[in-house]
Design a protein around this motif. Structure first.
Motif, PDB file in Angstrom:
ATOM      1  N   TYR A 280       8.218  44.227 -22.455  1.00 27.22           N
ATOM      2  CA  TYR A 280       7.256  43.187 -22.777  1.00 27.22           C
ATOM      3  C   TYR A 280       7.012  43.169 -24.283  1.00 27.22           C
ATOM      4  O   TYR A 280       7.113  44.176 -24.968  1.00 27.22           O
ATOM      5  CB  TYR A 280       5.931  43.350 -22.031  1.00 27.22           C
ATOM      6  CG  TYR A 280       5.356  44.739 -21.916  1.00 27.22           C
ATOM      7  CD1 TYR A 280       4.977  45.258 -20.681  1.00 27.22           C
ATOM      8  CD2 TYR A 280       5.118  45.539 -23.051  1.00 27.22           C
ATOM      9  CE1 TYR A 280       4.419  46.523 -20.566  1.00 27.22           C
ATOM     10  CE2 TYR A 280       4.549  46.802 -22.940  1.00 27.22           C
ATOM     11  CZ  TYR A 280       4.200  47.286 -21.697  1.00 27.22           C
ATOM     12  OH  TYR A 280       3.649  48.530 -21.585  1.00 27.22           O
ATOM     13  N   GLY A 281       6.729  42.018 -24.790  1.00 28.12           N
ATOM     14  CA  GLY A 281       6.527  41.870 -26.224  1.00 28.12           C
ATOM     15  C   GLY A 281       5.117  42.204 -26.642  1.00 28.12           C
ATOM     16  O   GLY A 281       4.303  42.676 -25.824  1.00 28.12           O
ATOM     17  N   PRO A 282       4.798  41.978 -27.911  1.00 30.69           N
ATOM     18  CA  PRO A 282       3.442  42.232 -28.405  1.00 30.69           C
ATOM     19  C   PRO A 282       2.420  41.427 -27.611  1.00 30.69           C
ATOM     20  O   PRO A 282       2.693  40.279 -27.221  1.00 30.69           O
ATOM     21  CB  PRO A 282       3.501  41.773 -29.862  1.00 30.69           C
ATOM     22  CG  PRO A 282       4.950  41.834 -30.216  1.00 30.69           C
ATOM     23  CD  PRO A 282       5.677  41.471 -28.967  1.00 30.69           C
ATOM     24  N   PRO A 283       1.255  41.994 -27.345  1.00 28.22           N
ATOM     25  CA  PRO A 283       0.244  41.274 -26.553  1.00 28.22           C
ATOM     26  C   PRO A 283      -0.299  40.066 -27.299  1.00 28.22           C
ATOM     27  O   PRO A 283      -0.498  40.099 -28.513  1.00 28.22           O
ATOM     28  CB  PRO A 283      -0.848  42.331 -26.342  1.00 28.22           C
ATOM     29  CG  PRO A 283      -0.695  43.271 -27.498  1.00 28.22           C
ATOM     30  CD  PRO A 283       0.782  43.333 -27.756  1.00 28.22           C
ATOM     31  N   GLU A 284      -0.504  38.974 -26.586  1.00 27.22           N
ATOM     32  CA  GLU A 284      -1.047  37.763 -27.197  1.00 27.22           C
ATOM     33  C   GLU A 284      -2.570  37.722 -27.097  1.00 27.22           C
ATOM     34  O   GLU A 284      -3.232  37.013 -27.855  1.00 27.22           O
ATOM     35  CB  GLU A 284      -0.439  36.534 -26.519  1.00 27.22           C
ATOM     36  CG  GLU A 284       1.081  36.438 -26.709  1.00 27.22           C
ATOM     37  CD  GLU A 284       1.678  35.218 -26.034  1.00 27.22           C
ATOM     38  OE1 GLU A 284       0.904  34.480 -25.382  1.00 27.22           O
ATOM     39  OE2 GLU A 284       2.894  35.002 -26.151  1.00 27.22           O
ATOM     40  N   PRO A 286      -6.114  40.447 -26.271  1.00 30.71           N
ATOM     41  CA  PRO A 286      -6.448  41.871 -26.324  1.00 30.71           C
ATOM     42  C   PRO A 286      -6.951  42.479 -25.016  1.00 30.71           C
ATOM     43  O   PRO A 286      -7.521  43.569 -25.034  1.00 30.71           O
ATOM     44  CB  PRO A 286      -7.562  41.903 -27.380  1.00 30.71           C
ATOM     45  CG  PRO A 286      -8.260  40.599 -27.208  1.00 30.71           C
ATOM     46  CD  PRO A 286      -7.167  39.605 -26.872  1.00 30.71           C
ATOM     47  N   ASP A 287      -6.723  41.787 -23.891  1.00 30.77           N
ATOM     48  CA  ASP A 287      -7.313  42.296 -22.654  1.00 30.77           C
ATOM     49  C   ASP A 287      -6.667  43.597 -22.174  1.00 30.77           C
ATOM     50  O   ASP A 287      -7.286  44.343 -21.412  1.00 30.77           O
ATOM     51  CB  ASP A 287      -7.268  41.229 -21.550  1.00 30.77           C
ATOM     52  CG  ASP A 287      -5.855  40.753 -21.260  1.00 30.77           C
ATOM     53  OD1 ASP A 287      -4.929  41.144 -22.006  1.00 30.77           O
ATOM     54  OD2 ASP A 287      -5.678  39.989 -20.277  1.00 30.77           O
ATOM     55  N   ASP A 288      -5.439  43.884 -22.578  1.00 29.51           N
ATOM     56  CA  ASP A 288      -4.804  45.158 -22.219  1.00 29.51           C
ATOM     57  C   ASP A 288      -3.845  45.599 -23.324  1.00 29.51           C
ATOM     58  O   ASP A 288      -2.784  46.163 -23.069  1.00 29.51           O
ATOM     59  CB  ASP A 288      -4.045  45.014 -20.887  1.00 29.51           C
ATOM     60  CG  ASP A 288      -3.923  46.363 -20.156  1.00 29.51           C
ATOM     61  OD1 ASP A 288      -4.671  47.308 -20.502  1.00 29.51           O
ATOM     62  OD2 ASP A 288      -3.080  46.479 -19.255  1.00 29.51           O
ATOM     63  N   ALA A 289      -4.279  45.363 -24.560  1.00 25.47           N
ATOM     64  CA  ALA A 289      -3.412  45.620 -25.708  1.00 25.47           C
ATOM     65  C   ALA A 289      -3.080  47.098 -25.871  1.00 25.47           C
ATOM     66  O   ALA A 289      -1.950  47.450 -26.234  1.00 25.47           O
ATOM     67  CB  ALA A 289      -4.071  45.085 -26.985  1.00 25.47           C
ATOM     68  N   GLN A 290      -4.041  47.975 -25.607  1.00 27.87           N
ATOM     69  CA  GLN A 290      -3.799  49.402 -25.790  1.00 27.87           C
ATOM     70  C   GLN A 290      -2.725  49.904 -24.832  1.00 27.87           C
ATOM     71  O   GLN A 290      -1.818  50.651 -25.227  1.00 27.87           O
ATOM     72  CB  GLN A 290      -5.092  50.199 -25.600  1.00 27.87           C
ATOM     73  CG  GLN A 290      -6.079  50.025 -26.731  1.00 27.87           C
ATOM     74  CD  GLN A 290      -7.212  51.057 -26.677  1.00 27.87           C
ATOM     75  OE1 GLN A 290      -7.184  52.015 -25.911  1.00 27.87           O
ATOM     76  NE2 GLN A 290      -8.220  50.841 -27.507  1.00 27.87           N
ATOM     77  N   GLN A 291      -2.795  49.482 -23.568  1.00 27.17           N
ATOM     78  CA  GLN A 291      -1.786  49.933 -22.604  1.00 27.17           C
ATOM     79  C   GLN A 291      -0.413  49.394 -22.965  1.00 27.17           C
ATOM     80  O   GLN A 291       0.600  50.082 -22.789  1.00 27.17           O
ATOM     81  CB  GLN A 291      -2.174  49.513 -21.186  1.00 27.17           C
ATOM     82  CG  GLN A 291      -1.257  50.075 -20.095  1.00 27.17           C
ATOM     83  CD  GLN A 291      -1.231  51.599 -20.069  1.00 27.17           C
ATOM     84  OE1 GLN A 291      -2.219  52.254 -20.389  1.00 27.17           O
ATOM     85  NE2 GLN A 291      -0.096  52.178 -19.690  1.00 27.17           N
ATOM     86  N   ASN A 292      -0.373  48.192 -23.488  1.00 27.74           N
ATOM     87  CA  ASN A 292       0.883  47.616 -23.959  1.00 27.74           C
ATOM     88  C   ASN A 292       1.495  48.513 -25.030  1.00 27.74           C
ATOM     89  O   ASN A 292       2.692  48.816 -24.999  1.00 27.74           O
ATOM     90  CB  ASN A 292       0.613  46.208 -24.521  1.00 27.74           C
ATOM     91  CG  ASN A 292       1.861  45.517 -25.061  1.00 27.74           C
ATOM     92  OD1 ASN A 292       2.507  46.008 -25.985  1.00 27.74           O
ATOM     93  ND2 ASN A 292       2.187  44.352 -24.489  1.00 27.74           N
ATOM     94  N   PHE A 293       0.659  48.983 -25.963  1.00 32.66           N
ATOM     95  CA  PHE A 293       1.156  49.829 -27.042  1.00 32.66           C
ATOM     96  C   PHE A 293       1.613  51.187 -26.514  1.00 32.66           C
ATOM     97  O   PHE A 293       2.640  51.717 -26.971  1.00 32.66           O
ATOM     98  CB  PHE A 293       0.078  50.024 -28.105  1.00 32.66           C
ATOM     99  CG  PHE A 293       0.524  50.899 -29.244  1.00 32.66           C
ATOM    100  CD1 PHE A 293       1.203  50.353 -30.330  1.00 32.66           C
ATOM    101  CD2 PHE A 293       0.310  52.270 -29.224  1.00 32.66           C
ATOM    102  CE1 PHE A 293       1.645  51.160 -31.371  1.00 32.66           C
ATOM    103  CE2 PHE A 293       0.745  53.078 -30.256  1.00 32.66           C
ATOM    104  CZ  PHE A 293       1.412  52.531 -31.341  1.00 32.66           C
ATOM    105  N   VAL A 294       0.852  51.777 -25.574  1.00 42.32           N
ATOM    106  CA  VAL A 294       1.233  53.094 -25.030  1.00 42.32           C
ATOM    107  C   VAL A 294       2.628  53.018 -24.415  1.00 42.32           C
ATOM    108  O   VAL A 294       3.477  53.888 -24.645  1.00 42.32           O
ATOM    109  CB  VAL A 294       0.208  53.574 -23.977  1.00 42.32           C
ATOM    110  CG1 VAL A 294       0.686  54.871 -23.312  1.00 42.32           C
ATOM    111  CG2 VAL A 294      -1.159  53.802 -24.621  1.00 42.32           C
TER     112      VAL A 294
END
Length: 393
Positions: A280-284, A286-294
Motif C-alpha cells: 500500500y502507498g502513503p496514507p492519504e 491520517p486515520d491509520d497512518a501510523q500502522q501504515n508506516f509500521v
C-alpha cells in the motif's frame, strides 16, 4: 458509652483479620522459605507433634507471634477498605491457631509458620490482587528468546549507575518512544521514579512518530544544566505458558497479541512477500497512518521473518533495527537543541511484557551517549550488559 452497631462490626472485623495477618507477619520474621505442597506423611507427623505440644511451648510460640502483632493490626485495618473477606482469611485464622501449638520454637515455629504463612499469604494476595506471579515456562522462554533481558528495576539501577559520571539525576529528562499499549506504561513509571518527568515521543510498535519536532520540544524542556535520556524500542509479550507474541492482560479471561500493531504489520509483510497482496502507498488520510508506516518500515525484513524458526521472537528484533536507524537520524538532527553541556543518552532495546504479578523485562541492545553536536562520547553497551545486536542481510 453508646457504640453504633456499624462501628462494632468494623471493630470485630478488624480483630478477626488481625489474627490472619499476624501469621503473615510471622513469615517475614522467619528465614526465607519457599512454600511446597505438604505430603500426607509429613502432615500426619506434624499433626502428632502439635498434639504433644505443652503449654510452655504454646507460650513461646505466642511470643514469636506477638512481635508482629502491631503490624497485623495496621494490615487488617487496610484490608477493611476492600469489599468482602476472602475465604483464605478464614484459612489464615485456622493456620494461626495451629502455629500457636508448634513443637520447637526455633525450628518448627520458623519452618511451620513460614510454610503455613507462605501458602496462606499466596492465597490471600492472589485473592486480593488477582496476580499469579511468574511461571517457570515464562521465565525459561524469556531467557531463551531474549537472553540478557533485565527486570525493570534492575535496568533502571544499571542505567543510573552507568550515567552517574555524566551527572544524570532529577535535573534530567526522560524521553520515551514506546508503543501506545498500556502495558508499556510500567517501564515509564519505573524510569520516572529515578529521573522524574517523562516526555513521550512514540506511537504504535514503539516507533518515534514524534520525530525531530518532538525531540526539539523535549530538549527545550530539560532543566537548566541537565541532560536527557532517550529510551526506545518495540515490545513483545510472553504469556504464562511461555508463548511469545501474546500475554495475559488485567481483567481479561483471555490474553491477546502483544504487540498487536507489530503482529498485524508482520501479517501484511508476509502477504506482500508471498504475493498475496500488494504494497500500500502513503496514507492519504491520517486515520491509520501510523500502522501504515509500521508495515512499510518492516518490509525490508520480510525474507528474514519468513525464514525464521519463530517469527514472533524475531519480529521485535527486526523492529528494533528499523527503529534504531530512525532514532539515530532524529538524534543527529535534533541534538543541537540541547543547551549548554547537556548530554543525550540513548538506550534502545526490546521490552518484554509478562503477565500481571510478574516483573516486565527489557533487553538493552544499544546504549550510547552523545554531546549536543552529535558526537558519540561513549558506548555504554558493556556497562549496562547489553545483549547481542541483531544482524540482517
Amino acid at each position: 458509652t453508646f457504640v453504633p452497631p456499624v462501628s462494632c462490626a468494623l471493630i470485630l472485623a478488624t480483630m478477626k483479620l488481625s489474627a490472619a495477618f499476624v501469621l503473615l507477619g510471622a513469615a517475614s520474621q522467619a528465614a526465607a522459605f519457599a512454600p511446597q505442597p505438604m505430603g500426607a506423611s509429613t502432615a500426619a507427623r506434624v499433626s502428632t507433634e502439635l498434639e504433644m505440644a505443652n503449654g510452655a511451648k504454646r507460650a513461646a510460640a505466642r511470643k514469636v507471634l506477638k512481635k508482629v502483632g502491631k503490624v497485623a493490626g495496621a494490615a487488617a485495618s487496610v484490608t477493611l477498605a476492600t469489599a468482602g473477606v476472602p475465604s483464605s482469611v478464614v484459612a489464615a485464622k485456622k493456620a494461626a491457631e495451629v502455629v500457636e501449638t508448634v513443637d520447637n520454637t526455633k525450628t518448627l515455629v520458623t519452618a511451620g509458620a513460614a510454610f503455613a504463612a507462605g501458602l496462606v499469604s499466596n492465597s490471600i494476595l492472589g485473592s486480593l490482587t488477582g496476580l499469579a506471579g511468574p511461571t517457570a515456562d515464562m521465565v525459561e522462554s524469556v531467557d531463551k528468546s531474549f537472553p540478557g533481558a533485565q527486570k525493570n528495576k534492575e535496568l533502571v539501577k544499571n542505567i543510573k549507575s552507568a550515567l552517574d559520571k555524566y551527572g544524570y539525576g532529577k535535573d534530567s529528562l526522560v524521553a520515551t518512544s514506546l508503543c501506545a499499549d498500556e502495558v508499556n506504561r510500567v517501564l515509564e513509571k519505573d524510569l520516572g521514579a529515578a529521573f522524574d518527568y517523562n516526555f513521550h515521543m512514540g506511537g504504535l510498535a514503539g516507533f518515534p512518530f514524534g520525530g525531530i519536532t518532538s525531540f526539539g520540544a523535549m530538549a527545550s524542556h530539560i532543566p537548566d544544566g541537565g541532560s536527557c535520556l532517550v529510551v526506545f524500542g518495540p515490545h513483545v509479550g510472553v504469556d504464562s505458558t511461555g508463548k511469545v507474541g501474546t500475554v495475559e492482560r488485567r481483567g481479561r479471561a483471555n490474553g491477546g497479541a502483544c504487540c498487536g500493531s507489530a503482529v498485524a504489520a508482520s501479517g501484511y509483510v508476509s502477504q506482500v512477500h508471498t504475493g498475496a497482496t500488494t504494497k500500500y502507498g502513503p496514507p492519504e488520510v491520517p486515520d491509520d497512518a501510523q500502522q501504515n508506516f509500521v508495515g512499510t518500515a518492516l518490509l525490508p525484513y520480510a525474507a528474514h521473518l519468513e525464514a525464521a524458526e519463530d517469527k514472533m521472537t524475531e519480529l521485535p528484533y527486526a523492529l528494533y533495527d528499523a527503529q534504531k536507524k530512525l532514532m539515530d537520524t532524529i538524534v543527529q538532527a535534533g541534538c543541537g537543541s540541547v543547551a549548554g553541556e547537556g548530554k543525550v543518552a540513548v538506550l534502545g532495546g526490546i521490552q518484554v511484557n509478562t503477565p500481571p504479578g510478574s516483573s516486565d523485562n527489557f533487553l538493552p541492545l544499544s546504549f550510547e551517549v552523545f554531546d549536543n553536536k552529535g558526537t558519540m562520547i561513549e558506548d555504554l553497551g558493556n556497562a549496562i550488559e547489553a545483549g547481542k545486536k541483531p544482524t540482517f542481510a
